[in-house]
Design a protein around this motif. Structure first.
Motif, short mmCIF file in Angstrom:
data_model
loop_
_atom_site.label_atom_id
_atom_site.label_comp_id
_atom_site.label_asym_id
_atom_site.label_seq_id
_atom_site.Cartn_x
_atom_site.Cartn_y
_atom_site.Cartn_z
N ARG A 113 79.60 -20.44 -92.52
CA ARG A 113 79.99 -19.60 -91.39
C ARG A 113 79.96 -18.11 -91.71
O ARG A 113 79.67 -17.27 -90.86
CB ARG A 113 81.38 -20.01 -90.88
CG ARG A 113 81.34 -21.31 -90.07
CD ARG A 113 82.73 -21.86 -89.83
NE ARG A 113 82.72 -22.96 -88.87
CZ ARG A 113 82.33 -24.20 -89.14
NH1 ARG A 113 81.90 -24.49 -90.36
NH2 ARG A 113 82.36 -25.14 -88.22
N GLU A 114 80.26 -17.78 -92.97
CA GLU A 114 80.27 -16.38 -93.35
C GLU A 114 78.86 -15.78 -93.37
O GLU A 114 78.68 -14.56 -93.33
CB GLU A 114 80.92 -16.21 -94.74
CG GLU A 114 80.15 -16.81 -95.89
CD GLU A 114 80.35 -18.32 -96.04
OE1 GLU A 114 79.76 -18.90 -96.97
OE2 GLU A 114 81.08 -18.91 -95.20
N ALA A 115 77.83 -16.63 -93.41
CA ALA A 115 76.45 -16.13 -93.47
C ALA A 115 75.90 -15.78 -92.09
O ALA A 115 74.90 -15.08 -91.99
CB ALA A 115 75.55 -17.17 -94.14
N PHE A 116 76.54 -16.29 -91.05
CA PHE A 116 76.05 -16.05 -89.69
C PHE A 116 77.18 -15.47 -88.85
O PHE A 116 77.89 -16.19 -88.15
CB PHE A 116 75.53 -17.34 -89.06
CG PHE A 116 74.39 -17.96 -89.81
CD1 PHE A 116 73.14 -17.36 -89.82
CD2 PHE A 116 74.57 -19.14 -90.52
CE1 PHE A 116 72.09 -17.93 -90.51
CE2 PHE A 116 73.52 -19.71 -91.21
CZ PHE A 116 72.27 -19.10 -91.22
N GLY A 117 77.34 -14.16 -88.93
CA GLY A 117 78.42 -13.51 -88.22
C GLY A 117 78.14 -13.27 -86.75
O GLY A 117 79.01 -12.80 -86.01
N HIS A 118 76.93 -13.59 -86.30
CA HIS A 118 76.56 -13.38 -84.90
C HIS A 118 75.51 -14.42 -84.53
O HIS A 118 74.67 -14.78 -85.36
CB HIS A 118 76.01 -11.97 -84.70
CG HIS A 118 75.90 -11.55 -83.27
ND1 HIS A 118 74.83 -11.90 -82.48
CD2 HIS A 118 76.75 -10.84 -82.48
CE1 HIS A 118 75.01 -11.40 -81.26
NE2 HIS A 118 76.17 -10.76 -81.24
N PRO A 119 75.52 -14.91 -83.29
CA PRO A 119 74.53 -15.93 -82.90
C PRO A 119 73.09 -15.46 -83.00
O PRO A 119 72.18 -16.27 -83.21
CB PRO A 119 74.91 -16.27 -81.45
CG PRO A 119 75.76 -15.14 -80.99
CD PRO A 119 76.49 -14.66 -82.21
N ASP A 120 72.86 -14.15 -82.89
CA ASP A 120 71.49 -13.65 -83.00
C ASP A 120 70.90 -13.90 -84.37
O ASP A 120 69.67 -14.01 -84.53
CB ASP A 120 71.44 -12.15 -82.68
CG ASP A 120 71.60 -11.87 -81.20
OD1 ASP A 120 71.57 -12.84 -80.40
OD2 ASP A 120 71.77 -10.69 -80.83
N ALA A 121 71.76 -14.00 -85.40
CA ALA A 121 71.27 -14.28 -86.74
C ALA A 121 70.66 -15.68 -86.81
O ALA A 121 69.61 -15.89 -87.43
CB ALA A 121 72.41 -14.14 -87.75
N ILE A 122 71.30 -16.63 -86.15
CA ILE A 122 70.77 -17.99 -86.12
C ILE A 122 69.55 -18.06 -85.21
O ILE A 122 68.57 -18.75 -85.51
CB ILE A 122 71.86 -18.98 -85.65
CG1 ILE A 122 72.95 -19.07 -86.73
CG2 ILE A 122 71.27 -20.35 -85.37
CD1 ILE A 122 74.08 -19.98 -86.40
N ALA A 123 69.58 -17.33 -84.10
CA ALA A 123 68.43 -17.31 -83.19
C ALA A 123 67.20 -16.76 -83.91
O ALA A 123 66.08 -17.26 -83.72
CB ALA A 123 68.75 -16.47 -81.96
N ALA A 124 67.39 -15.75 -84.75
CA ALA A 124 66.27 -15.19 -85.51
C ALA A 124 65.79 -16.19 -86.56
O ALA A 124 64.58 -16.37 -86.77
CB ALA A 124 66.69 -13.88 -86.17
N LEU A 125 66.73 -16.84 -87.23
CA LEU A 125 66.38 -17.85 -88.23
C LEU A 125 65.54 -18.96 -87.61
O LEU A 125 64.60 -19.47 -88.22
CB LEU A 125 67.65 -18.43 -88.85
CG LEU A 125 67.46 -19.56 -89.87
CD1 LEU A 125 66.75 -19.04 -91.12
CD2 LEU A 125 68.79 -20.19 -90.23
N ALA A 126 65.89 -19.33 -86.38
CA ALA A 126 65.18 -20.41 -85.69
C ALA A 126 63.90 -19.93 -85.00
O ALA A 126 63.19 -20.74 -84.40
CB ALA A 126 66.10 -21.06 -84.66
N GLY A 127 63.62 -18.63 -85.05
CA GLY A 127 62.41 -18.13 -84.42
C GLY A 127 62.49 -18.11 -82.91
O GLY A 127 61.48 -18.12 -82.22
N ILE A 128 63.72 -18.07 -82.37
CA ILE A 128 63.92 -18.09 -80.92
C ILE A 128 63.80 -16.68 -80.34
O ILE A 128 63.32 -16.50 -79.22
CB ILE A 128 65.29 -18.70 -80.57
CG1 ILE A 128 65.40 -20.12 -81.14
CG2 ILE A 128 65.51 -18.73 -79.07
CD1 ILE A 128 64.34 -21.07 -80.65
N THR A 129 64.26 -15.69 -81.08
CA THR A 129 64.17 -14.31 -80.58
C THR A 129 62.81 -13.72 -80.93
O THR A 129 62.27 -13.97 -82.01
CB THR A 129 65.27 -13.43 -81.22
OG1 THR A 129 65.18 -13.56 -82.65
CG2 THR A 129 66.63 -13.86 -80.77
#
Length: 226
Positions: A113-129
């Protein structure tokens, strides 16, 4: 050899009734199926060829049976693992996430959880943004190729399935399509909306509740233009 009489005598209407009785999805019209049956290569009555074909078919049935058994065992193992994972209930709570797809998302999403402080970080990781490149007065937006492709596949598969069970998700997808986005783009927009809600549930260790998380709706609707 001649075509079996049952096929020769069949009509599209009779075949449609048979398909409906067997629970066929109806993806191909009965007339198309019948045409394919009538144009298929004829069988053989040669004893040696028939025996060879029988052995080959039985061998294939054996392989398929073994694969189906292995798939069931794997599904059972996945279900057991996600049931014991602290975040398993969270990811299984989303509409149409199921067990296997939820496990795919959880496996790639992780629990840091500490590695993803914002949902955009996960969205970028997933190639969604999308990737935005600006130089002087020029600004370009392009597809994000560098990402965790397994996570992107898992998230977009879930998003596409979710719109068939969630009116909220269907609304986001339909608005994206109406604005001119193709299916993959609209699905990524919906996936990005879901990631925001997933992230909040994950951060709070709370399963998804459409009534409880309805407040996220204005934020996600703004993403249709992304």
């Amino acid at each position: 050899s001649m075509m079996p009489p049952i096929i020769c005598a069949s009509s599209p209407k009779r075949l449609a009734a048979f398909c409906a009785k067997q629970g066929y999805s109806g993806k191909k019209p009965a007339a198309v199926l019948l045409a394919r049956l009538r144009s298929a290569p004829a069988g053989t009555t040669d004893p040696d060829l028939s025996e060879g074909a029988r052995v080959a078919v039985l061998a294939q049935v054996g392989v398929i049976t073994a694969l189906n058994t292995a798939i069931k065992d794997l599904d059972r193992a996945i279900a057991e693992k996600i049931d014991t994972h602290p975040d398993g209930e969270i990811f299984r709570s989303f509409p149409r996430a199921g067990t296997v797809n939820a496990a795919q998302i959880l496996a790639e999403w992780g629990d840091a959880r500490e590695a993803f402080g914002h949902p955009d970080a996960i969205a970028a990781l997933a190639g969604i943004t999308p990737v935005t490149k600006a130089s002087g007065k020029q600004r370009g937006v392009s597809f994000r190729w560098a990402c965790n492709k397994r996570l992107r596949q898992a998230i977009t598969t879930f998003a596409d399935n979710s719109r068939h069970a969630s009116p909220w998700a269907a609304g986001i997808y339909n608005r994206a399509r109406a604005s001119g986005k193709d299916h993959p783009h609209a699905t990524r927009i919906l996936a990005r909306a879901w990631i925001r809600i997933m992230w909040r549930c994950w951060q709070n260790s709370t399963p998804y509740d459409p009534a409880l998380h309805r407040g996220a709706r204005p934020d996600t609707e703004q993403q249709v233009a992304a």
